[in-house]
Design an enzyme around this catalytic site. Structure first.
Site, short mmCIF file in Angstrom:
data_model
loop_
_atom_site.label_atom_id
_atom_site.label_comp_id
_atom_site.label_asym_id
_atom_site.label_seq_id
_atom_site.Cartn_x
_atom_site.Cartn_y
_atom_site.Cartn_z
N SER A 105 19.26 -32.69 -34.25
CA SER A 105 19.22 -33.21 -32.88
C SER A 105 18.45 -34.52 -32.89
O SER A 105 18.82 -35.44 -33.62
CB SER A 105 18.59 -32.17 -31.94
OG SER A 105 18.63 -32.60 -30.60
N HIS A 162 23.56 -32.90 -31.83
CA HIS A 162 23.64 -32.81 -30.38
C HIS A 162 24.01 -34.17 -29.79
O HIS A 162 23.29 -35.15 -29.96
CB HIS A 162 22.30 -32.37 -29.79
CG HIS A 162 21.93 -30.96 -30.14
ND1 HIS A 162 20.66 -30.47 -30.03
CD2 HIS A 162 22.69 -29.93 -30.59
CE1 HIS A 162 20.63 -29.21 -30.40
NE2 HIS A 162 21.86 -28.86 -30.75
N ASP A 212 17.38 -24.83 -31.32
CA ASP A 212 18.77 -24.58 -31.67
C ASP A 212 18.90 -24.56 -33.19
O ASP A 212 18.30 -25.38 -33.89
CB ASP A 212 19.67 -25.67 -31.08
CG ASP A 212 21.15 -25.35 -31.24
OD1 ASP A 212 21.50 -24.16 -31.34
OD2 ASP A 212 21.96 -26.29 -31.28
#
Length: 341
Positions: free
Chosen positions: A19, A46, A138
């Site tokens: 990310s 992401h 995540d």
């Protein structure tokens, strides 16, 4: 699809999730991988739904392996880097790519956990899950699934990452086999992908159900036998009830229509909603105070003392409430800055 090894299957499916700070980490990883890598590399970063699909071009220029956006239905081929496209989960099924517009996870589509879980089910011990720089958590639950199905877990050393949230969560929740600085990662993966894959354990039914949800098959969620138990929390995306799911010590939440949240991602989204509500309340209070002052002044000019006093008192009370909320927002902003420093 690449031919199988004469010595049996190897760990030839590398899953990489990142990310914030992930582009820099992915470029360094791509630059260090050899051109003859006997594995497929699948990447999730992401990106917003409307984001440009530029990462594949960046990685294609960064190293010897060809990199391109993943295509629905294509087989896995060694020596390629396949990159998730905006607004689609990147999944695996039977050594083929699946692009899905299934429910968002941790507020993202694409998200890391769906890729890791689907690969755990599809290729089991052949998978190597890699978690790089990023905020929140995540990838942690997905890495648990990879390791539970015989795959390996690799995490960038949190001290080495631009943002240590995702690596730290994966380290604490999933217990990966390898924790290395970014500079050592290409060499490590080059060795690991040549290892023989062990026997595959039986895939548990909850894993099959969760992968089905990511593929937008909501049958498991519509059945009476819902995975987990009601949590008492509501889904930030749809306001539905969230169900609490625990898997090998990893806690996560999923609502009836399939949105999924890890603990840190859920808390972050709740904080964001709270901030929005506070700003709305502050605006309403400021407007109420301004209107009360105006009405009080008009009443005073017309000689209505009692009415003027009532409106001006209300303006004072409302201004004090607005000041309290403004102070709360200011203190929250200071704590956030300190936490990111």
């Amino acid at each position: 699809m690449s031919p199988p090894s004469p010595h049996g299957p190897t760990r030839d499916v590398v899953l990489v999730g990142a990310s914030a700070g992930g582009v820099e980490a992915l470029r360094a990883l791509a630059a260090g991988l050899p051109v003859d890598l006997p594995a497929t590399v699948l990447v999730v970063l992401h990106v917003p739904p409307s984001g440009a699909n530029a990462l594949a071009a960046i990685l294609d220029r960064s190293g010897p392996l060809p990199a391109r956006p993943a295509r629905h239905g294509e087989p896995l081929r060694h020596g390629e880097v396949l990159v998730a496209v905006p607004d689609h989960h990147l999944l695996l099924r039977d050594d083929h790519v699946v692009l899905s517009t299934g429910p968002r996870e941790n507020g993202h589509r694409p998200a890391v956990d769906p890729l890791f879980r689907s690969a755990a089910r599809a290729v089991g011990p052949r998978a190597i899950g890699v978690v790089l720089s990023g905020t929140l958590d995540d990838g942690a639950a997905g890495l648990v699934a990879v390791r539970a199905q015989g795959g390996l877990g690799v995490v960038q050393d949190p001290a080495d990452a631009l943002y240590d949230g995702m690596p730290r969560a994966a380290l604490e929740v999933a217990g990966p086999e390898h924790v290395v600085p970014l500079a050592d990662l290409p060499g490590l993966l080059t060795r690991l992908v040549r290892q023989p894959a062990p026997e595959r354990p039986e895939s548990p039914e909850p894993l099959d159900e969760e992968v089905a949800v990511s593929e937008f098959d909501l049958g498991p969620l519509e059945s009476d036998d819902h995975p987990g138990e009601p949590s008492g929390y509501s889904c930030p995306d749809c306001s539905g009830v969230l169900w609490r799911i625990e898997d090998h010590g990893a806690l996560r939440f999923r609502c009836r229509v399939g949105h999924a949240w890890s603990p840190e991602s859920l808390q972050e989204q709740q904080t964001s909603e709270l901030d929005s509500a506070l700003w709305i309340a502050l605006r309403s209070l400021e407007e109420r105070a301004a209107l009360s002052r105006e009405l009080g002044q008009r009443a005073a000019e017309d000689g209505h003392r009692l009415t003027a006093t009532r409106f001006l008192d209300r303006a004072t009370e409302t201004s004090e409430a607005a000041r309290a909320i403004r102070g709360l927002l200011t203190s929250r902003a200071v704590r956030t800055d300190e936490g990111n420093g």
